[in-house]
Design a protein around this motif. Structure first.
Motif, short mmCIF file in Angstrom:
data_model
loop_
_atom_site.label_atom_id
_atom_site.label_comp_id
_atom_site.label_asym_id
_atom_site.label_seq_id
_atom_site.Cartn_x
_atom_site.Cartn_y
_atom_site.Cartn_z
N ALA A 42 8.33 3.16 -3.32
CA ALA A 42 7.50 2.48 -2.87
C ALA A 42 6.55 2.96 -1.98
O ALA A 42 4.77 2.27 -2.94
N GLU A 43 5.48 3.70 -1.92
CA GLU A 43 4.29 4.36 -1.60
C GLU A 43 3.53 4.29 -3.22
O GLU A 43 2.48 3.47 -3.23
N TYR A 44 4.13 5.01 -3.69
CA TYR A 44 3.36 4.68 -5.94
C TYR A 44 3.26 3.32 -5.90
O TYR A 44 2.16 3.20 -6.48
N VAL A 45 3.90 2.42 -5.63
CA VAL A 45 4.26 0.79 -5.69
C VAL A 45 2.23 0.87 -5.29
O VAL A 45 2.15 0.34 -5.64
N VAL A 46 2.72 1.12 -4.29
CA VAL A 46 1.80 -0.36 -3.77
C VAL A 46 0.26 0.30 -4.23
O VAL A 46 -0.99 -0.16 -4.01
N ARG A 48 -0.02 1.62 -6.98
CA ARG A 48 -0.62 0.86 -8.10
C ARG A 48 -1.06 -0.30 -8.47
O ARG A 48 -1.93 -1.08 -8.68
N LEU A 49 -0.89 -0.72 -6.85
CA LEU A 49 -1.12 -2.30 -6.69
C LEU A 49 -2.19 -2.23 -6.20
O LEU A 49 -3.04 -3.54 -6.93
N ASP A 50 -2.80 -1.71 -5.61
CA ASP A 50 -3.70 -0.85 -4.36
C ASP A 50 -4.65 -1.14 -5.56
O ASP A 50 -6.10 -1.81 -5.63
N VAL A 52 -5.54 -2.55 -8.32
CA VAL A 52 -6.30 -3.65 -8.99
C VAL A 52 -6.42 -4.85 -8.27
O VAL A 52 -6.17 -6.07 -8.25
N GLY A 53 -6.22 -4.33 -6.97
CA GLY A 53 -7.27 -5.77 -5.99
C GLY A 53 -5.43 -6.00 -5.19
O GLY A 53 -6.00 -7.81 -4.06
N VAL A 54 -4.52 -5.69 -5.17
CA VAL A 54 -2.84 -6.71 -4.52
C VAL A 54 -3.07 -5.68 -3.48
O VAL A 54 -2.42 -4.68 -3.35
N GLU A 55 -2.78 -6.19 -2.35
CA GLU A 55 -2.74 -6.11 -1.03
C GLU A 55 -1.35 -6.01 -0.85
O GLU A 55 -0.30 -6.92 -1.14
N SER A 56 -0.44 -5.01 -0.10
CA SER A 56 1.22 -5.41 -0.38
C SER A 56 1.51 -4.61 0.65
O SER A 56 0.84 -4.29 1.41
N THR A 57 2.60 -5.20 1.46
CA THR A 57 3.30 -4.71 2.61
C THR A 57 4.50 -3.98 2.54
O THR A 57 5.65 -4.37 1.33
N VAL A 58 5.17 -2.68 3.67
CA VAL A 58 5.98 -2.25 2.80
C VAL A 58 6.81 -2.43 4.64
O VAL A 58 6.85 -2.31 5.40
N TYR A 59 8.33 -2.78 3.68
CA TYR A 59 9.46 -2.84 5.21
C TYR A 59 10.58 -2.52 5.02
O TYR A 59 11.25 -1.60 3.73
N GLU A 60 10.83 -2.23 6.28
CA GLU A 60 12.48 -0.91 6.43
C GLU A 60 12.88 -2.22 7.48
O GLU A 60 12.31 -2.18 8.39
N LYS A 61 14.05 -1.89 7.33
CA LYS A 61 14.71 -1.98 8.06
C LYS A 61 15.75 -0.79 9.18
O LYS A 61 16.18 -0.59 9.63
N HIS A 62 15.70 0.77 7.95
CA HIS A 62 16.39 1.74 7.96
C HIS A 62 15.43 2.96 8.19
O HIS A 62 14.81 2.11 6.86
N MET A 130 1.82 -5.24 -16.89
CA MET A 130 1.35 -6.10 -17.32
C MET A 130 0.19 -7.31 -16.80
O MET A 130 -1.30 -8.02 -17.07
N LEU A 131 0.80 -6.24 -15.12
CA LEU A 131 0.29 -7.70 -14.15
C LEU A 131 -1.38 -6.52 -14.24
O LEU A 131 -2.10 -7.14 -13.37
N ARG A 132 -1.07 -5.43 -14.11
CA ARG A 132 -2.09 -4.52 -13.58
C ARG A 132 -3.49 -4.96 -15.07
O ARG A 132 -4.82 -4.59 -14.26
N GLN A 133 -2.76 -5.42 -16.40
CA GLN A 133 -3.84 -5.58 -17.19
C GLN A 133 -4.77 -6.96 -16.69
O GLN A 133 -5.56 -7.16 -17.19
N ARG A 134 -3.76 -8.02 -16.26
CA ARG A 134 -4.02 -9.01 -16.39
C ARG A 134 -5.42 -9.04 -15.48
O ARG A 134 -6.37 -9.83 -15.49
N LEU A 135 -4.81 -8.45 -13.99
CA LEU A 135 -5.68 -8.31 -12.87
C LEU A 135 -7.19 -8.21 -13.51
O LEU A 135 -8.32 -7.75 -12.49
N ARG A 136 -6.55 -6.82 -14.46
CA ARG A 136 -8.43 -5.94 -14.76
C ARG A 136 -8.55 -6.82 -15.04
O ARG A 136 -10.44 -6.76 -15.08
N GLU A 137 -8.50 -7.72 -16.10
CA GLU A 137 -8.99 -8.28 -16.42
C GLU A 137 -9.41 -9.50 -16.34
O GLU A 137 -10.43 -10.76 -17.25
N GLY A 138 -9.07 -10.50 -15.05
CA GLY A 138 -9.21 -11.31 -14.50
C GLY A 138 -8.85 -12.32 -14.45
O GLY A 138 -8.80 -13.42 -14.98
N ARG A 139 -7.81 -12.18 -15.90
CA ARG A 139 -6.56 -13.63 -16.20
C ARG A 139 -5.43 -13.58 -14.31
O ARG A 139 -4.64 -13.34 -14.59
#
Length: 440
Positions: A42-46, A48-50, A52-62, A130-139
């Motif tokens: 999950a931290e890795y995904v966070v 990779r999103l960060d 390209v400027g995507v803010e994400s939130t981690v949710y844990e029940k356990h 796919m999303l990382r490339q779109r966001l880097r390209e401003g699409r």
């Protein structure tokens, strides 16, 4: 012209490393919190999103059972968002059984190998690339996209999708449709014809514990109220029972499409002959012709000369959409009055029509990259996190597009040994998903 002929994009190059790196995180799910959990992945995904400027939130029940949720703003935020979800956990793997270590993410023979290469870190990697490339390209996408990378799917989603739907439904409240795993892969009919199976339905899940109670006593005595005997007889009845064929709209459409492609008549009285033509996916499709129930665990007693007062078993039940009431009535008749049942996991069957703008976008995106493609709906005999999201009124589709070589036993690699995904398939999936997002 397909995009493949233009040379690989940044995303097509990056997807291989993303898939390898995700596989290298051991996220084995043993169903009892004894595994490593999903936190590191999950931290890795966070991260990779960060990038390209995507803010994400981690949710844990356990603790350690981590879920990542992010929202990417689209051009028209007034439209309902599209949910794209995937799970980060995998089933366990024994390294000694594998050609390449299941958590090494090795590349060999044109494939990425490892646990999760098929189920489902391949899709997670394709979406990220796919999303990382779109966001880097401003699409920006045409509408908002909600991303969810989830925990615990392999044990029913208690700490993942079910937790988020129960306690954070606002995250998905305005989503009208979702795509995820176990769909969009190719089935080769002939050299220039491939059907791409889009999952539009899933059988329901009923994992049950059975209990028989009797009179405890000495093993040397006559005992007409033996819990082990009662349970064994009930389990044998369940295991031997064959449920009748029941064609749901999805299964009927799929079989009609198959018959048309092979030029054979659709004969409801000989469906086994149609399914037999499907090669590696025959078992998966065959399991959607009827409800099933398989005994999986037996337990009872503690000493050879002691008749126990209780015996238990576990069974794995799967029921088709629209058959749930009849299914449990039939099971109760087979169990008889002396054996009770309780749910370990009970998740609904789901089905959505194979129609609408999203389906049109899937078909068009596939056809643009594969002129021999035809999208067809099918029913999954297993289950995914779609069951949880369906409770929010979200239409769910399995769409993780992969063009596969005809000799690859793709269905057999789900939870199997030597799980692997072709690199060409990953790159194809990135291109298709990019087109799909643009048209959806």
């Amino acid at each position: 012209m397909t995009r493949e002929s233009e040379g690989p994009s940044t995303a097509e190059v990056e997807v291989v490393d993303l898939c390898r790196e995700l596989i290298a995180f051991d996220t084995s799910n043993y169903g009892d919190h004894s595994g490593p959990g999903e936190r590191k992945a999950a931290e890795y995904v966070v991260g990779r999103l960060d990038e390209v400027g995507v803010e994400s939130t981690v949710y844990e029940k356990h603790p350690g059972r981590s879920n990542v949720v992010a929202r990417i703003e689209g051009v028209d935020s007034d439209r309902p968002p599209l949910l794209i979800h995937g799970h980060l956990d995998v089933v366990p793997a024994a390294p000694e059984d594998w050609t390449h270590h299941p958590f090494a993410g090795e590349v060999a023979d044109g494939c990425v190998w490892g646990r999760g290469a098929v189920d489902m870190k391949n899709m997670n990697a394709m979406v990220l690339a796919m999303l990382r490339q779109r966001l880097r390209e401003g699409r920006r996408p045409p509408r908002d996209i909600v991303l969810a990378f989830l925990a615990d799917e392999e044990a029913g989603g208690t700490w993942g999708a079910q937790y988020l739907v129960n306690e954070h439904p606002d995250l998905f409240a305005d989503c009208d449709a979702a795509i995820s795993e176990v769909g969009g892969f190719s089935f080769t009919v002939r050299e220039n014809r491939r059907l791409y199976l889009i999952e539009t339905a899933e059988k329901g899940i009923a994992w049950m514990k059975l209990t028989a109670r009797g009179t405890a006593g000495h093993g040397s005595m006559v005992n007409r109220d033996n819990a082990v005997t009662e349970l064994a007889a009930a389990v044998a009845r369940l295991g031997a029972h064959e449920f009748p064929v029941h064609l749901t709209p999805t299964v009927r459409t799929f079989l009609e499409e198959i018959c048309e492609e092979f030029g054979i008549p659709f004969d409801e009285n000989d469906l086994d002959a149609t399914v037999a033509r499907l090669g590696p996916i025959a078992r998966m499709i065959g399991a959607t012709l009827r409800n099933t129930l398989n005994p999986t665990v037996l337990g009872g007693g503690y000493k050879a000369n002691v008749i126990p007062g209780e015996a238990t078993a576990q069974v794995d039940g799967r029921f088709l959409p629209g058959t749930e009431d009849d299914y449990f009535e039939r099971i109760d008749r087979l169990l008889g009055p002396k054996v009770s049942r309780e749910f370990i996991h009970h998740l609904p069957a789901v089905e959505t029509p194979f129609e609408g703008g999203l389906v049109d976008a899937m078909s068009a995106a596939l056809l643009a990259e594969d002129p021999g493609a035809k999208a067809v709906p099918y029913c999954l005999s297993g289950g995914t996190d779609a069951k949880s999201f369906s409770r929010l009124g979200i239409r769910n589709f399995g769409f993780a597009p992969l063009r596969l070589p005809p000799e690859l036993d793709f269905a057999g690699m789900f939870h199997g040994v030597d799980e692997r995904v072709p690199i060409d398939g990953l790159r194809f999936g990135v291109r298709v998903l990019d087109r799909f997002i643009e048209m959806s």
